[in-house]
Design a protein around this motif. Structure first.
Motif: not given
Ligand SMILES: [Zn+2]
Length: 181
Positions: A50-54, A57-61
């Protein structure tokens, strides 16, 4: 992400038959009628982050089947000779080209129906720039309100995201162990 049944013996190449072995076993196995090799099939681990930035969250299509065009957390099958955390980091690098620092285990989900265990670690992003690999059409950050909930590829990913944002609101993260039916 289903596996097809074993068809041929890994030892001699003969067609296997599924039956309960004669050694006191209680489950049907792929047994070779020629050389008597028994092929055991066990669950596979899927590892991700679960990559988070502030507050995002980062999702990949996904650019691959199954669920082409749906959104997922970076995740994939664990390889031999790596730890769960190393595998999760490798998948995050391969699918998103993200720079990040691995954090604690966040969720462990049993997907008994398909013989898998999914493990997600939290990962703190060090940059909001991504270089997605060939398995990803697009990698981008989402706030909780922006998450395309109806376009999430897998139930384990959706459940993990729900747990993540609930914990984030509480201000503390714990490990979530769940069974997905
Ligand atoms: Zn054989």
């Amino acid at each position: 992400m289903y596996r097809s049944p074993i068809k041929h013996c890994k030892n001699c190449g003969s067609a296997v038959i599924y039956r309960v072995p004669d050694d006191g076993d209680t489950k049907e196995r792929a047994v070779c009628p020629t050389c008597a090799t028994i092929h055991y099939e066990n669950p596979l681990n899927v590892v991700g982050t679960v990559p988070h930035w502030g507050d995002r969250v980062l999702l990949c299509k996904r650019n691959i089947e199954p669920r082409w065009g749906k959104w997922t957390l970076p995740a994939g099958f664990m390889e031999l000779h790596e730890t769960t955390s190393q595998g999760a980091a490798r998948e995050t690098d391969e699918e998103a080209g993200a720079q990040f620092e691995m954090e604690s285990l966040f969720s462990m989900l049993n997907v008994e129906r398909v013989g898998q265990v999914h493990l997600f670690y939290r990962a703190r992003l060090l940059s909001d720039q991504f270089k997605p690999g060939h398995e990803t059409i697009e990698a981008r950050l989402f706030t909780e309100a922006e998450i395309p909930w109806d376009e999430i590829a897998f139930k384990t990913v959706k459940t993990t995201l729900e747990c993540y944002f609930a914990d984030r609101r509480k201000g503390s993260y714990s490990i979530h162990v769940l069974d997905i039916t």
